[in-house]
Design a protein around this motif. Structure first.
Motif, short mmCIF file in Angstrom:
data_model
loop_
_atom_site.label_atom_id
_atom_site.label_comp_id
_atom_site.label_asym_id
_atom_site.label_seq_id
_atom_site.Cartn_x
_atom_site.Cartn_y
_atom_site.Cartn_z
N ALA A 298 -19.89 5.91 -13.52
CA ALA A 298 -19.37 5.09 -14.61
C ALA A 298 -17.89 4.77 -14.48
O ALA A 298 -17.39 3.91 -15.19
CB ALA A 298 -19.63 5.80 -15.94
N ALA A 299 -17.16 5.46 -13.61
CA ALA A 299 -15.71 5.25 -13.51
C ALA A 299 -15.27 5.38 -12.06
O ALA A 299 -15.88 6.11 -11.28
CB ALA A 299 -14.96 6.26 -14.38
N LEU A 300 -14.18 4.67 -11.72
CA LEU A 300 -13.67 4.74 -10.35
C LEU A 300 -12.93 6.03 -10.08
O LEU A 300 -12.93 6.55 -8.97
CB LEU A 300 -12.73 3.56 -10.09
N GLY A 301 -12.25 6.56 -11.09
CA GLY A 301 -11.48 7.78 -10.87
C GLY A 301 -10.36 7.56 -9.87
O GLY A 301 -9.74 6.51 -9.81
N GLY A 302 -10.11 8.58 -9.06
CA GLY A 302 -9.08 8.46 -8.03
C GLY A 302 -7.68 8.68 -8.56
O GLY A 302 -7.47 9.12 -9.70
N ASN A 303 -6.70 8.36 -7.72
CA ASN A 303 -5.30 8.62 -8.02
C ASN A 303 -4.52 7.38 -8.44
O ASN A 303 -3.32 7.46 -8.67
CB ASN A 303 -4.62 9.25 -6.80
N VAL A 304 -5.19 6.24 -8.49
CA VAL A 304 -4.52 4.99 -8.85
C VAL A 304 -5.32 4.33 -9.97
O VAL A 304 -6.49 4.66 -10.18
CB VAL A 304 -4.41 4.04 -7.64
N PRO A 305 -4.72 3.40 -10.70
CA PRO A 305 -5.45 2.75 -11.80
C PRO A 305 -6.64 1.96 -11.31
O PRO A 305 -6.83 1.72 -10.11
CB PRO A 305 -4.38 1.83 -12.42
N ARG A 306 -7.46 1.54 -12.26
CA ARG A 306 -8.67 0.78 -11.96
C ARG A 306 -8.31 -0.53 -11.25
O ARG A 306 -7.22 -1.07 -11.43
CB ARG A 306 -9.44 0.46 -13.23
N GLU A 307 -9.22 -1.02 -10.47
CA GLU A 307 -9.00 -2.25 -9.74
C GLU A 307 -10.32 -2.79 -9.23
O GLU A 307 -11.36 -2.13 -9.33
CB GLU A 307 -8.03 -2.03 -8.57
N GLN A 308 -10.28 -3.98 -8.68
CA GLN A 308 -11.43 -4.62 -8.07
C GLN A 308 -11.06 -5.08 -6.66
O GLN A 308 -9.93 -4.88 -6.22
CB GLN A 308 -11.91 -5.80 -8.93
N PRO B 206 0.81 -1.23 0.00
CA PRO B 206 0.00 0.00 0.00
C PRO B 206 0.84 1.27 0.00
O PRO B 206 0.28 2.36 0.07
CB PRO B 206 -0.80 -0.13 1.30
N LEU B 207 2.15 1.14 -0.07
CA LEU B 207 3.04 2.29 0.05
C LEU B 207 3.67 2.67 -1.28
O LEU B 207 4.61 3.47 -1.32
CB LEU B 207 4.14 1.99 1.07
N ASP B 208 3.18 2.11 -2.38
CA ASP B 208 3.75 2.44 -3.68
C ASP B 208 3.50 3.91 -4.00
O ASP B 208 2.44 4.46 -3.66
CB ASP B 208 3.13 1.56 -4.76
N PRO B 209 4.43 4.58 -4.68
CA PRO B 209 4.27 6.01 -4.96
C PRO B 209 3.11 6.27 -5.91
O PRO B 209 2.72 5.41 -6.71
CB PRO B 209 5.61 6.40 -5.60
N VAL B 210 2.53 7.48 -5.81
CA VAL B 210 1.38 7.88 -6.60
C VAL B 210 1.83 8.93 -7.62
O VAL B 210 2.61 9.83 -7.31
CB VAL B 210 0.27 8.45 -5.69
N LEU B 211 1.33 8.80 -8.85
CA LEU B 211 1.66 9.76 -9.90
C LEU B 211 0.97 11.09 -9.65
O LEU B 211 -0.13 11.15 -9.06
CB LEU B 211 1.20 9.22 -11.26
N ARG C 39 -14.27 3.04 -2.42
CA ARG C 39 -13.71 4.27 -2.97
C ARG C 39 -12.88 5.01 -1.93
O ARG C 39 -11.83 5.58 -2.25
CB ARG C 39 -14.83 5.16 -3.51
N VAL C 40 -13.34 5.00 -0.69
CA VAL C 40 -12.56 5.66 0.36
C VAL C 40 -11.25 4.92 0.59
O VAL C 40 -10.19 5.53 0.73
CB VAL C 40 -13.39 5.74 1.66
N TRP C 41 -11.29 3.59 0.62
CA TRP C 41 -10.07 2.82 0.84
C TRP C 41 -9.04 3.08 -0.24
O TRP C 41 -7.84 3.11 0.03
CB TRP C 41 -10.40 1.32 0.87
N ARG C 42 -9.48 3.31 -1.47
CA ARG C 42 -8.54 3.56 -2.56
C ARG C 42 -7.72 4.83 -2.33
O ARG C 42 -6.65 4.99 -2.91
CB ARG C 42 -9.30 3.66 -3.89
N GLU C 43 -8.21 5.71 -1.50
CA GLU C 43 -7.48 6.93 -1.19
C GLU C 43 -6.70 6.80 0.12
O GLU C 43 -5.96 7.72 0.48
CB GLU C 43 -8.44 8.11 -1.11
#
Length: 906
Positions: A639-649, A605-610, A746-750
């Motif tokens: 329609a989309a996850l958005g956020g700061n990281v690529p799509r995922e499930q 979970p510590l990988d850098p964010v673009l 969605r909150v966890w993704r941030e």
């Protein structure tokens, strides 16, 4: 051509004639119903009054006879005709109404069909858009898709290396054969059997036994020397005996060259000397080791080759492992003594605290003026002690010539700081005695203060010692007291905690000492660590024959869409994208933050964010921005996850125990849940599921995993069936709406490094008993989120199962309780952050479910005990308080009619 108002009716007559006829009939009907009774009444009354001879004609007669009168018969015929036509018109009207109702039903069906077709078209457009996006990403992607690479082993033939100018100039680039250690080799290590060389019988038995046990359990050790990248030779510590075969350096050189895989110059060999005492030998000082590296705790400057040789830690615990429950707690910060020092007087400081130089060293050092700081150190420390400004303990004369380690540790347990004086001889760059005192202080939580900045501490190339040790140049000894008093409690606790991490990870056991030696060499040559193991999921066959319905909780959501349901196939998270980054570019974090550099994780979970613009300018692989980057609050958001990281499930992991009906209902509620990859059911019962049990078909895989024993720790095993970074841990009786789950995801993704969930809890302080309590009451402040309904990263499943102290998992099994508290402790300990609670949910109720264990009073008593036990294991309370809750953006906000809230009920 027809005029306006013209036309033909259903019966073939013009509309005008039909209207006239209807008007005439209406008039006649009105006349009959109103005037005919009046005329008849008047006529009968008149005849009766006249008393004519025909009075009997109008007397009491049957009603039908009235119509026999000639002047009434026409009216009767008209009435019957009108009645018949009215009946026909009513039947026609009912027929037309029925036709209208049928047409309305068809219209509604067509509308639904159109809406469904629009949804299908939209989903197809989304599929096409995602496919086109993925294709463009694939075509434009320059970076290869990485995973665990194929293992490449070195050739049996050794190509040889060009000789360096001298053995003193050896560096990795000139004396290490990288060809034997490809990046994908897996770092195979061959360890010489101590019985295969002459001096092996003279090794310290405890050292030899501890080394052998550590080698046996190490994952890098191989029995095949032809594929080895590295060769380890245990050269010490030797027994105190005059019969040792190593009486001269030339004899040792001769025996080293006789090793079967020495290959004339010893390249890729490491000579390991493990010290068990502070007064240790340095018999390798005058020995020419060729291209073999030396790993020991004592080095003179003329002997040490920077970047090639290794300063290692003494072997403090040879066979016995430390008892973490006996380690003093890290709090309170300040202890009885501000600082302590126990050692010999200055005239014997060099000989007692450090090592005596070899025979040929005194001639080399002739004419080198001795340092005069030892006198100043003694004088300053005694002055601080005599001032009584703070309680300190300084002893320069040992009461016991050979003080026991237990006695020193008792003093250190009462010390806030522990002074460690570096060798007075500047040519002694590393000392076993100095290292021994350093690690004793770290073990019991006394912050080491190293006087002397010329000393090389173990693994100084990788460990940031300034985070755990205060390093003070000897000329600053007069300001030492002021410096120590100026440190804040926050800084001191941070240093004590970091020191505890370094000691536990690298120096506490013989296995850790050997693993650290290998990890330092592996990191230096940039070979990734071995991938951490995953738990194989042994599936239980089951029949899926029950079609799952739609979640009733979503029936009133109206036009709220939560994301693609059928348009997105299962998508596993990319794995091992940072195989070499961890070693080549992330060395500092790997070595100085838990869990250390010993494992390669598929993702963390510590990988850098673009930065935000990178996804639009060249680095958009996998990203699905909302509205293509324009944002949106309604359909664009959904329609989309958005956020700061690529799509995922995400993967649902559900623990269950002999509650089949409850489990089936919970699985059905997951039908149609967007972004769900699969469901992993951890079957915790020794009894298999019923043979006639029909599992719901939710359109996604349901993997039923068989466990070896009934343990709540199984909830957090890193199952290989879990192919996503995100895990939704959920109880089999927890009721969550789909919108709540999607919002939590969605909150966890941030906040990927934290636990994000719904039921919050609190660790409360019991003032009367000076201990911790578990609190489940409603509170405006919380410190835990229960994992019965929470998202967390799979990274923490690895740490919980393979890195967290075993004593914690043992207590979970003993009480069959507290696994959720243990996970909260672990994550807060790693991140130093509290969990995140989402929505107003505080608890879950399952109507009709069997009574849960949490309803038992003993449940809470056990949780009180768990919290206090976990605090002992960690040495401090890692949980942190938080006073905020996360709700949806635009919650209870008035919006224009053409906009939609992100989540309707959150």
């Amino acid at each position: 051509m027809q005029r306006n108002g013209g036309g033909v009716g259903a019966g073939g007559q013009p509309w005008v004639l039909r209207r006239v006829r209807l008007t005439w009939l209406s008039f006649m009907l009105f006349f009959i119903l109103v005037f005919f009774p009046l005329i008849a009444h008047y006529y009968l009354t008149t005849i009766d009054e006249a008393g004519g001879p025909d009075k009997h004609i109008f007397g009491p007669r049957p009603g039908g006879e009235l119509c026999e009168a000639k002047h009434v018969q026409d009216l009767c015929r008209i009435r019957e005709s009108v009645s018949e036509e009215l009946l026909q018109l009513e039947a026609k009207r009912q027929e037309l109404n029925g036709e209208i109702a049928r047409l309305n039903l068809r219209i509604e069906a067509c509308k639904r069909s159109i809406d469904s077709a629009k949804q299908d078209l939209l989903q197809l457009k989304n599929v096409i858009s995602q496919t086109e996006h993925s294709y463009k990403e694939l075509m434009a992607q320059n970076q290869p898709k990485l995973s665990l690479p194929v293992r490449l082993l070195p050739d049996k033939e050794d190509p040889g290396l060009p000789p360096p100018k001298s053995a003193r100039s050896c560096r990795l680039r000139s004396c290490f054969d990288y060809g034997r250690c490809p990046l994908t080799s897996g770092f195979p290590v061959y360890v010489y059997d101590t019985g295969s060389y002459p001096w092996g019988d003279y090794l310290d038995p405890l050292v030899k036994q501890a080394f052998a046990a550590s080698v046996k359990s190490n994952i890098y050790v191989t029995d095949n020397p032809s594929i080895a990248c590295l060769y380890l030779v245990l050269v010490g510590e030797l027994q105190e005996s005059s019969s040792s075969p190593l009486q001269s350096p030339s004899e040792l050189e001769k025996q080293l060259k006789a090793l079967p895989y020495w290959r004339s110059d010893g390249h890729n060999h490491v000579l390991v000397h493990l010290s068990r005492k502070s007064m240790t030998q340095n018999f390798l000082y005058n020995v020419s080791t060729g291209r073999a590296a030396v790993a020991q705790s004592t080095f003179f400057e003329q002997q040490y080759r920077e970047g090639f040789d290794l300063v290692v830690s003494p072997l403090v615990h040879a066979l016995s492992e430390p008892n973490f429950l006996e380690v003093p707690p890290q709090v309170p910060v300040k202890r009885k003594y501000l600082f302590t020092f126990q050692g010999e007087r200055v005239e014997s400081l060099r000989s007692s605290l450090q090592e005596t130089p070899p025979q040929s060293f005194e001639e080399e050092m002739e004419g080198d003026p001795p340092a005069d700081y030892d006198d100043r150190i003694i004088g300053t420390l005694k002055a601080v002690q005599d001032s009584h400004l703070d309680q300190v303990l300084v002893e320069f004369t040992c009461k016991n010539p050979r003080p026991k380690r237990e006695e020193r540790l008792e003093v250190l347990k009462a010390s806030t700081f522990a002074l460690v004086i570096a060798p007075g001889d500047g040519q002694l760059v590393a000392s076993a005695g100095c290292g021994m005192r350093l690690f004793e202080a770290l073990e019991v939580g006394a912050i080491p203060v190293l006087l002397g900045d010329h000393t090389r501490l173990p693994y100084h190339q990788f460990i940031r010692w300034s985070e755990a040790v205060i390093i003070v140049p000897k000329p600053r000894v007069t300001e030492l007291h002021f410096l120590l008093r100026s440190l804040s409690d926050n800084d001191m606790l941070a240093m004590r905690r970091q020191g505890r991490f370094l000691w536990e990870t690298y120096f506490s056991t013989s296995e850790n000492v050997l693993s650290t030696i290998l990890a330092s060499i592996r990191t230096s040559i940039q070979v990734p660590a071995a991938p951490i193991k995953e738990e194989p999921a042994h599936e239980i066959p089951h029949k899926a024959g029950k079609l799952a319905g739609t979640d009733a909780n979503l029936a009133d959501n109206g036009d709220l869409d939560l994301g693609p349901v059928e348009t997105e196939p299962p998508y596993a998270s990319p794995r091992f994208l940072r195989n070499f980054t961890y070693t080549a570019a992330d060395t500092y974090r790997a070595w100085n933050r838990a869990p250390g550099p010993f494992h390669l994780f598929p993702h963390t979970p510590l990988d850098p964010v673009l930065p935000s613009e990178a996804k639009f300018l060249g680095s958009g692989t996998g990203f699905r921005p909302i509205g293509g980057g324009t944002g949106g609050s309604g359909k664009e958001f959904q329609a989309a996850l958005g956020g700061n990281v690529p799509r995922e499930q995400f993967t649902v992991v559900m623990l269950t125990y002999e509650r089949e009906e409850v489990l089936m209902n919970s699985l059905e509620r997951l039908n149609g849940l967007p972004y769900l990859n699969k469901v992993v059911v951890v079957w915790n019962s020794p009894k298999p599921p019923s043979d006639d049990l029909l599992w719901p078909d939710i359109g996604l895989p349901i993997v039923v995993v068989r466990t070896e024993k009934n343990s709540l720790n199984n909830r957090f095993l890193p199952w290989d069936a879990v192919e996503t970074e995100a895990i939704l841990s959920i109880d089999d009786d927890a009721h969550l709406r789909h919108d709540e789950i999607m919002f939590g995801f969605r909150v966890w993704r941030e906040a990927r490094d934290r636990i994000v969930g719904f039921p919050g809890r609190y660790h409360a302080w019991d003032i009367n008993h000076q201990s911790w309590l578990y609190n489940s009451n409603y509170s405006c402040e919380l410190s835990m989120v229960l994992t019965g309904a929470a998202f967390f990263h799979k990274y923490y499943a690895y740490l919980y199962s393979y890195v967290m102290p075993q004593a914690i998992r043992d207590m979970v099994d003993e009480y069959i309780n507290c696994e959720d508290i243990a996970m909260n402790f672990l994550v807060s300990h790693i991140t130093r952050k509290p969990p995140i609670k989402v929505t107003s949910r505080w608890t879950f109720r399952c109507p009709g479910c069997p009574q849960a264990l949490s309803h038992d009073d003993s449940h809470f008593h056990e949780r009180h005990k768990c919290i206090n036990f976990f605090v002992k294991v960690y040495g401090y309370m890692p949980l942190l308080y938080t006073q905020f809750r996360v709700d949806s953006v635009l919650f209870k906000t008035r919006l224009p009619h053409d906009k939609t809230k992100c989540f309707k009920f959150i």
